[in-house]
Motif scaffolding. Structure first.
Motif, PDB file in Angstrom:
ATOM      1  N   ILE A 195       0.825  -1.213   0.000  1.00  0.00           N
ATOM      2  CA  ILE A 195       0.000   0.000   0.000  1.00  0.00           C
ATOM      3  C   ILE A 195       0.861   1.267   0.000  1.00  0.00           C
ATOM      4  O   ILE A 195       0.520   2.264  -0.632  1.00  0.00           O
ATOM      5  N   VAL A 196       1.971   1.233   0.733  1.00  0.00           N
ATOM      6  CA  VAL A 196       2.882   2.386   0.778  1.00  0.00           C
ATOM      7  C   VAL A 196       4.220   1.956   0.177  1.00  0.00           C
ATOM      8  O   VAL A 196       5.067   1.416   0.878  1.00  0.00           O
ATOM      9  N   PRO A 197       4.419   2.180  -1.114  1.00  0.00           N
ATOM     10  CA  PRO A 197       5.658   1.729  -1.750  1.00  0.00           C
ATOM     11  C   PRO A 197       6.894   2.397  -1.127  1.00  0.00           C
ATOM     12  O   PRO A 197       6.781   3.471  -0.552  1.00  0.00           O
ATOM     13  N   ASP A 198       8.018   1.737  -1.215  1.00  0.00           N
ATOM     14  CA  ASP A 198       9.315   2.227  -0.737  1.00  0.00           C
ATOM     15  C   ASP A 198       9.517   2.162   0.778  1.00  0.00           C
ATOM     16  O   ASP A 198      10.537   2.600   1.285  1.00  0.00           O
ATOM     17  N   LEU A 199       8.539   1.653   1.507  1.00  0.00           N
ATOM     18  CA  LEU A 199       8.724   1.571   2.962  1.00  0.00           C
ATOM     19  C   LEU A 199       9.714   0.484   3.348  1.00  0.00           C
ATOM     20  O   LEU A 199      10.523   0.652   4.246  1.00  0.00           O
ATOM     21  N   GLU A 200       9.586  -0.640   2.696  1.00  0.00           N
ATOM     22  CA  GLU A 200      10.446  -1.792   2.987  1.00  0.00           C
ATOM     23  C   GLU A 200      10.423  -2.197   4.459  1.00  0.00           C
ATOM     24  O   GLU A 200      11.460  -2.376   5.101  1.00  0.00           O
ATOM     25  N   LEU A 201       9.222  -2.351   5.001  1.00  0.00           N
ATOM     26  CA  LEU A 201       9.087  -2.853   6.372  1.00  0.00           C
ATOM     27  C   LEU A 201       9.568  -4.293   6.419  1.00  0.00           C
ATOM     28  O   LEU A 201       9.407  -5.041   5.456  1.00  0.00           O
ATOM     29  N   LYS A 202      10.119  -4.664   7.552  1.00  0.00           N
ATOM     30  CA  LYS A 202      10.620  -6.027   7.725  1.00  0.00           C
ATOM     31  C   LYS A 202       9.454  -7.010   7.845  1.00  0.00           C
ATOM     32  O   LYS A 202       8.484  -6.758   8.560  1.00  0.00           O
ATOM     33  N   THR A 203       9.565  -8.116   7.136  1.00  0.00           N
ATOM     34  CA  THR A 203       8.563  -9.181   7.252  1.00  0.00           C
ATOM     35  C   THR A 203       9.320 -10.498   7.384  1.00  0.00           C
ATOM     36  O   THR A 203      10.491 -10.569   7.008  1.00  0.00           O
ATOM     37  N   SER A 204       8.688 -11.529   7.936  1.00  0.00           N
ATOM     38  CA  SER A 204       9.344 -12.843   8.033  1.00  0.00           C
ATOM     39  C   SER A 204       8.359 -13.954   7.774  1.00  0.00           C
ATOM     40  O   SER A 204       7.173 -13.827   8.096  1.00  0.00           O
ATOM     41  N   GLU A 205       8.886 -15.040   7.235  1.00  0.00           N
ATOM     42  CA  GLU A 205       8.040 -16.217   7.023  1.00  0.00           C
ATOM     43  C   GLU A 205       7.605 -16.782   8.358  1.00  0.00           C
ATOM     44  O   GLU A 205       8.327 -16.677   9.349  1.00  0.00           O
ATOM     45  N   ILE A 206       6.440 -17.395   8.350  1.00  0.00           N
ATOM     46  CA  ILE A 206       5.983 -17.976   9.604  1.00  0.00           C
ATOM     47  C   ILE A 206       6.750 -19.267   9.873  1.00  0.00           C
ATOM     48  O   ILE A 206       7.311 -19.880   8.967  1.00  0.00           O
ATOM     49  N   SER A 207       6.779 -19.656  11.138  1.00  0.00           N
ATOM     50  CA  SER A 207       7.570 -20.818  11.538  1.00  0.00           C
ATOM     51  C   SER A 207       6.961 -22.112  11.014  1.00  0.00           C
ATOM     52  O   SER A 207       5.772 -22.366  11.203  1.00  0.00           O
ATOM     53  N   ASP A 208       7.771 -22.929  10.330  1.00  0.00           N
ATOM     54  CA  ASP A 208       7.309 -24.241   9.844  1.00  0.00           C
ATOM     55  C   ASP A 208       6.854 -25.104  11.005  1.00  0.00           C
ATOM     56  O   ASP A 208       5.897 -25.842  10.924  1.00  0.00           O
ATOM     57  N   PHE A 209       7.577 -24.976  12.092  1.00  0.00           N
ATOM     58  CA  PHE A 209       7.364 -25.829  13.241  1.00  0.00           C
ATOM     59  C   PHE A 209       6.023 -25.549  13.927  1.00  0.00           C
ATOM     60  O   PHE A 209       5.240 -26.443  14.189  1.00  0.00           O
ATOM     61  N   SER A 210       5.723 -24.270  14.185  1.00  0.00           N
ATOM     62  CA  SER A 210       4.508 -23.958  14.957  1.00  0.00           C
ATOM     63  C   SER A 210       3.366 -23.440  14.086  1.00  0.00           C
ATOM     64  O   SER A 210       2.258 -23.271  14.561  1.00  0.00           O
ATOM     65  N   ASP A 211       3.645 -23.157  12.785  1.00  0.00           N
ATOM     66  CA  ASP A 211       2.653 -22.527  11.908  1.00  0.00           C
ATOM     67  C   ASP A 211       2.210 -21.162  12.447  1.00  0.00           C
ATOM     68  O   ASP A 211       1.079 -20.732  12.232  1.00  0.00           O
ATOM     69  N   LYS A 212       3.106 -20.503  13.177  1.00  0.00           N
ATOM     70  CA  LYS A 212       2.769 -19.184  13.724  1.00  0.00           C
ATOM     71  C   LYS A 212       3.810 -18.157  13.271  1.00  0.00           C
ATOM     72  O   LYS A 212       4.908 -18.516  12.862  1.00  0.00           O
ATOM     73  N   GLY A 213       3.432 -16.881  13.397  1.00  0.00           N
ATOM     74  CA  GLY A 213       4.367 -15.804  13.063  1.00  0.00           C
ATOM     75  C   GLY A 213       5.462 -15.706  14.115  1.00  0.00           C
ATOM     76  O   GLY A 213       5.348 -16.272  15.198  1.00  0.00           O
ATOM     77  N   VAL A 214       6.524 -14.975  13.771  1.00  0.00           N
ATOM     78  CA  VAL A 214       7.683 -14.911  14.665  1.00  0.00           C
ATOM     79  C   VAL A 214       7.858 -13.518  15.293  1.00  0.00           C
ATOM     80  O   VAL A 214       8.928 -13.173  15.749  1.00  0.00           O
ATOM     81  N   HIS A 215       6.783 -12.739  15.318  1.00  0.00           N
ATOM     82  CA  HIS A 215       6.793 -11.416  15.948  1.00  0.00           C
ATOM     83  C   HIS A 215       7.885 -10.511  15.386  1.00  0.00           C
ATOM     84  O   HIS A 215       8.798 -10.076  16.085  1.00  0.00           O
TER      85      HIS A 215
END
Ligand SMILES: Nc1nc2c(ncn2[C@@H]2O[C@H](COP(=O)(O)OP(=O)(O)OP(=O)(O)O)[C@@H](O)[C@H]2O)c(=O)[nH]1
Ligand SMILES: [Mg+2]
Ligand SMILES: [Zn+2]
Length: 307
Positions: A195-215
């Protein structure tokens, strides 16, 4: 000068002035908030007055916080006596929900909706990651959306991967300050990056092990989408503790119960085991969804207050 807090780390703040210039700021000396047990005195969205100094690393000093129009709050996970203000002065919240990777529970959705009702923040459900759905899951998602739409909550489907629904989401943001919330890993920062180009906020894949995000996102932050249009990224919420709702008022924050309140025999009915309860009757006749009623009961009992 007047400004709006766009980021709050607890020890320093980022404040946007009327011209859009950002100032790194701190809070003046011993600043105490009246009567509120909060872990953060100042939150994203707060309107403040500040002075600019010419020396030191933090160039601005905040000396006044204006009264909040509204705010959204949750119980702090560690210090139970304290609450944490997620953000203030919001026009609306988008609750980002995923059915897989990770799975968002009804209990969590309903807790969020109750909190938002209690603090007067209109909320829209946004089902993300629809590219991962098969036909069966699409069907299931439609049923859930239908259920929420019937009680007055708008619901849309999007995918940050296939771009489904992103135009519709963009339109919802127009001329408003919008909070994005939801579990870790549902794609809040990924959506904001589109939605806001050029921000480049950090994102991460969710954990394979728990199927949850990694905060990945650790502090709430407000970004400008357009003149007068702002979006707030927030850290994923694991558990949502409901703050300060007396049991006999909980039903006020479920729209489908609220509209039946004066049909119950007792006007302080908690819709649990009282005779002549219009809510229980409506659940029996499938006019109120059983999952919503179950969420209500679990909040009423306070037994899983932090799920
Ligand atoms: N398949 C698919 N993956 C997505 C979609 N949206 C986000 N993701 C992925 O989901 C993962 C988590 O996304 P983030 O944007 O970091 O999630 P978040 O909600 O900001 O998480 P926190 O900052 O931890 O609260 C990343 O690997 C994204 O690429 C989507 O629509 N489809
Ligand atoms: Mg994030
Ligand atoms: Zn009742």
């Amino acid at each position: 000068m007047k400004g709006v807090v766009v980021k709050s780390t607890g020890s320093w703040y980022l404040v946007r002035d009327a011209e859009g210039k950002l100032h790194r700021a701190r809070l003046r000396g011993k600043f105490k908030l009246k009567g509120m047990k909060v872990s953060n005195p100042l939150a994203v969205g707060d309107r403040v007055e500040f002075d600019v100094e010419t020396t030191g690393e933090d160039t601005a000093v905040i000396h006044k916080i204006e009264d909040r129009e509204n705010y959204i709050i949750r119980q702090s996970t560690h210090k139970t006596a304290f609450s944490h203000i997620i953000a203030a002065n919001l026009d609306q919240a988008l609750l980002i929900v995923t059915l897989v990777s990770p799975r968002t529970s009804f209990g969590f959705i309903d807790r969020f909706l109750v909190t938002a009702e209690a603090y007067d923040i209109p909320t829209i459900l946004v089902f993300n990651k629809t590219d991962l759905y098969d036909e069966e899951m699409r069907d299931y998602q439609r049923q859930i959306s239908h259920m929420y739409q019937q009680i007055g909550y708008k619901s849309i489907t999007v995918s940050a991967k296939s771009n489904e629904g992103l135009d519709e989401m963009n339109e919802l943001l127009h001329d408003k300050t919008t909070l994005l919330s939801g579990h870790s890993g549902v794609g809040k920062s990924t959506l904001i990056n589109i939605i806001v180009p050029d921000l480049e906020l950090k994102t991460s894949e969710i954990s394979d092990f728990s199927d949850k995000g990694v905060h990945t996102t650790t502090f709430a932050e407000m970004f400008e989408v357009d003149d007068n249009t702002y979006i707030i990224d927030t850290p994923g919420i694991k558990e949502l503790g409901i703050v300060d709702i007396p049991k006999n008022q909980l039903g006020h924050f479920f729209p489908e119960m609220r509209e039946r309140l004066n049909q119950c025999r007792f006007n302080n009915c908690t819709h649990f085991n009282e005779p002549g309860c219009a809510v229980v009757e409506a659940v029996r006749h499938n006019e109120i969804s059983l999952t919503r009623y179950e969420s209500y009961l679990s909040m009423l009992m306070g037994d899983d207050n932090r799920k």
